[in-house]
Enzyme design. Structure first.
Site, PDB file in Angstrom:
ATOM      1  N   CYS A  32       0.837  -1.175   0.077  1.00  0.00           N
ATOM      2  CA  CYS A  32      -0.051   0.016  -0.006  1.00  0.00           C
ATOM      3  C   CYS A  32       0.941   1.271  -0.065  1.00  0.00           C
ATOM      4  CB  CYS A  32      -1.031   0.005   1.167  1.00  0.00           C
ATOM      5  SG  CYS A  32      -0.003   0.341   2.655  1.00  0.00           S
ATOM      6  N   ASP A  52      15.634  14.993 -35.285  1.00  0.00           N
ATOM      7  CA  ASP A  52      17.110  15.051 -35.765  1.00  0.00           C
ATOM      8  C   ASP A  52      17.016  14.234 -37.302  1.00  0.00           C
ATOM      9  OD1 ASP A  52      19.890  14.914 -36.087  1.00  0.00           O
ATOM     10  OD2 ASP A  52      19.894  12.614 -35.919  1.00  0.00           O
ATOM     11  N   ASP A  72      23.256  14.424 -30.241  1.00  0.00           N
ATOM     12  CA  ASP A  72      21.717  14.502 -29.829  1.00  0.00           C
ATOM     13  C   ASP A  72      21.485  14.663 -28.441  1.00  0.00           C
ATOM     14  OD1 ASP A  72      20.792  15.085 -32.579  1.00  0.00           O
ATOM     15  OD2 ASP A  72      20.798  12.776 -32.773  1.00  0.00           O
TER      16      ASP A  72
END
Length: 754
Positions: free
Chosen positions: A44, A446, A632
């Site tokens: 929980c 890209d 990138d």
């Protein structure tokens, strides 16, 4: 005194030995190590908070995240300390047994078996007690009524001891360590209902509620069992992926002997004999043999791929037709299959804003529930003076306010969304990425390797002598850039081999090598040449230079990635701003962008890409960056959300939030569609959970709900939330189907159009 401990003692000693923890951990980025522990008793929001807080306060621990679905805690800690902190001892001190986590997809689900047995016993007992209660309700004589109450008590007591242990064990564990969880008020409610009935039976009272207490337990177990089954159903993708992992492999030793080793003992450099029909145990390369490989796990393509000497094989792929001798290139924990499993786990345990809100609300509920029940009890005693009625109402309040639905609202949607994306070849590295992806309004692509296939072909090789090609190819072999791979593939090995004094890759520029006092550069013309004045840099894709003087220029052609045209068109129709930002030259970038009808920015270096995305963010845009190369990486990290293909460089793949496995750009609009649908379902679930409590709690306080009805309502709210999350599986995301003939016919020359 015996010199040897018992088996249990030895197992506990091994589990707590810090050396075992160290061996089971693995290094990750940022000078950190990661350890995964199984904590079976977590169930929980309060448990999650307790475990993460206990581990998070240990010296050297960077973060601790609990995955409720797998009962797993992922701990990241500093690699520069001699031994790991005492994770297992710390968890034991707060009431949770733990051990090293191991994926065993074939293991029997012991929790489900226990729940089903408890459910069966409580259902049988509830039916029998209900039959006795009907006789009492129909007007039985006092002596008969007392007899039936006594029989009901004899049935109810062992039932509560056996079936109720699912809740009692967890509640006692929490209370014995000075905390509470969701099972504490449930256990109090069941025991109070039974205690009231036992008291009524002892004083020969007219009313007893054994049927209510046992039936209450029965309905609570229905909710708990369905919750568990739905979680397991949602996680079937992870289990199916784990089943693809080989258990071991036949390894050929240096002396020619053969030994079957478990996959965990296979090290890089080992020679493996892979028979037809076996799965590749770890990432490898083919040394000898010829066969076909089922790579549908990675690419989604059903057509087998040929495998011959030099071919790269991924763990989990299937060898179909012939025996192969392969060489391991990674351990099992670092294989591509293990990376996909980790991404699936990370998707489930990610902390989005909605999940953090839900977890905090669920963690605060225990004191609020107990206080509400106490005030209700005192209030009804003051109003009526009937302690029996007051306790009954307080029990109903204890049960009906359990925030199970709130705790399930977000994680169930994340699990189902992760599975849906996995089925379409998209892996999520962070559960919070779904939320960010749903918010994007601008997409930056890209070019090379993202919008295009990333497999360019050298088109002017016939213009150069073999010595020049060999020199360029030898330099290019040290890089994973698509142009470099194309050059290396056409170059012949030099005899004797060319040895460089130093060689390095300059992101966004190219390769630089030093030999005999000369500097060789292979890359962008404006970087490779000392003087570009008068040089035709527009028609040069890649230049090879020595000391700034041109030796050769190489030109390449590439084709659009499958689905690029349709995916970009769909994204434009949906209102996204689309841009192509590339380090390539102006002419080829604008030619590609013009064919897609989007804006273009050419000649942008890695830092410039990140700055461009930062400028978009300052303008209020939420950017999705889709890229694959080393250059990138800064942009992927700077973007609001990021995606990379599985073919991307390792550093780029690690920086992205999502990785798509198949050679099709339709993964981008599909991932956005699933993320937006998941966001809607999360909001619906939170509204359902909060609305349930706003409606149910006042009704219970006012005395209009019995404990039995409260149990049904509480279990029903959890089931509704889980079922609403599962709706995502049946919804079909709107994705344009690529026209293979059309996309394959578009070839983008990496030089200006005439």
């Amino acid at each position: 005194m015996s010199c040897c401990g018992t088996g249990a003692e030895l197992e506990m000693l091994a589990a707590t030995d810090p050396r075992e923890i160290l061996l089971a951990s693995r290094p990750i980025a940022g000078n950190l190590r990661q350890t995964d522990l199984s904590v079976p008793d977590v169930h929980c929001g309060a448990c999650i908070h307790t475990v993460e807080k206990a581990i998070g306060t240990l010296p050297g621990v960077s973060s601790a995240r609990v995955n409720l679905s797998t009962r797993r805690v992922t701990i990241k800690w500093r690699a520069d300390i001699d031994m790991p902190p005492p994770f297992i001892e710390t968890l034991r001190n707060v009431g949770y047994e733990a051990h090293l986590f191991e994926v065993d997809s074939d293991a029997k689900d012991a929790t489900l078996s226990e729940l089903i047995r408890a459910l069966a016993v409580s259902g049988f007992a509830a039916g029998n007690i209900m039959l006795l209660s009907v006789s009492v309700w129909s007007g039985a004589e006092p002596a008969t009524r007392d007899l039936f109450h006594g029989i009901s008590a004899l049935i109810a007591l062992p039932t509560l001891l056996y079936s109720g242990r699912v809740f009692f064990r967890s509640a006692w564990q929490a209370l014995s360590h000075g905390r509470t969880n969701m099972d504490v008020p449930i256990s109090l409610g069941v025991l109070l209902a039974f205690g009231m009935s036992l008291y009524e039976t002892a004083i020969h009272g007219p009313h007893a509620y054994f049927d209510a207490s046992v039936t209450l337990l029965f309905f609570l177990l229905i909710g708990r069992t369905l919750d568990h089954m739905m979680r397991e159903r949602a996680r079937v993708a992870v289990k199916g992926l784990a089943r693809l992992a080989a258990r071991g492999a036949l390894v050929q030793q240096a002396d020619g002997s053969q030994t079957y080793l478990p996959v965990a003992e296979i090290k890089p450099g080992m020679t493996i004999l892979l028979a037809a029909g076996e799965r590749v145990p770890v990432d490898s390369t083919v040394a000898h043999g010829l066969s076909e490989i089922d790579v549908s796990l990675i690419t989604g393509e059903s057509v087998p791929q040929p495998a011959q000497a030099g071919a790269v094989l991924r763990a989990g792929t299937l060898n179909l037709t012939g025996p192969l001798t392969i060489t391991a290139t990674a351990v099992a924990g670092d294989s591509f299959l293990a990376e996909m499993l980790r991404m699936m786990e990370a998707a489930e345990q990610g902390r989005s804003v909605y999940r953090r809100i839900a977890d905090r609300a669920a963690g605060l509920y225990a004191p609020v529930v107990h206080l509400t029940a106490a005030v209700t009890l005192i209030g009804w005693m003051f109003v009526e003076g009937d302690w029996h009625h007051a306790i009954t109402i307080a029990v109903a309040v204890l049960i009906i306010t359990c925030p199970c639905a709130l705790g399930l609202a977000v994680p169930m949607v994340q699990v189902v969304a992760a599975r849906k994306l996995f089925e379409h070849g998209v892996m999520i590295k962070d559960g919070g990425a779904l939320e960010r992806l749903a918010e994007v309004d601008t997409i930056v692509f890209d070019k090379t390797g993202t919008l295009t296939q990333g497999n360019p072909r050298l088109v002017n090789a016939d213009k150069f002598d073999q010595a020049t090609l060999t020199l360029a190819g030898t330099i290019a072999a040290h890089s994973r850039h698509p142009f470099s791979r194309a050059l290396a593939s056409v170059a012949l090995a030099a005899q004797p081999p060319i040895v460089f004094d130093a060689i390095a890759e300059i992101p966004g520029c190219g390769m630089e090598a030093r030999v005999g006092g000369s500097v060789l550069r292979l890359g962008r013309p404006e970087w490779a040449l000392d003087c570009v004045a008068g040089a035709d840099i527009e028609t040069s894709s890649v230049v090879l230079s020595r000391d700034g003087n041109r030796l050769a220029d190489f030109r390449f052609e590439d084709s659009l990635r499958r689905g690029a045209v349709e995916s970009v068109a769909e994204l434009k129709r949906d209102g996204f701003a689309i841009e192509v930002v590339s380090g390539d030259r102006e002419a080829p970038v604008r030619a590609l962008a013009g064919s897609l009808g989007v804006a273009a920015f050419a000649g942008v270096l890695p830092g410039g890409k990140a700055e461009h995305i930062a400028d978009l963010a300052k303008a209020g845009k939420k950017v999705l960056m889709v890229g694959d190369g080393l250059n990138d990486t800064p942009a992927l990290m700077a973007a609001h959300a990021s995606m990379a293909p599985a073919s991307a460089a390792d550093v780029g793949r690690n920086a992205a939030d999502l990785v798509f496995l198949r050679d099709n750009l339709e993964a981008v609009p599909l991932a956005i569609a699933v993320a937006r649908e998941a966001q809607k379902l999360v909001r619906q679930n939170l509204a359902l959970a909060v609305g349930y409590n706003f409606i149910a709690v006042p009704i219970a306080i006012l005395g209009y709900v019995t404990p039995l009805v409260a149990a049904i309502a509480m279990s029903g709210s959890s089931i509704v939330v889980v079922a609403n999350a599962l709706r995502l599986r049946g919804r079909r995301a709107s994705v344009a189907k690529p026209d293979t003939n059309k996309t394959n016919s578009i070839a983008m020359r990496m030089e200006p159009a005439e």
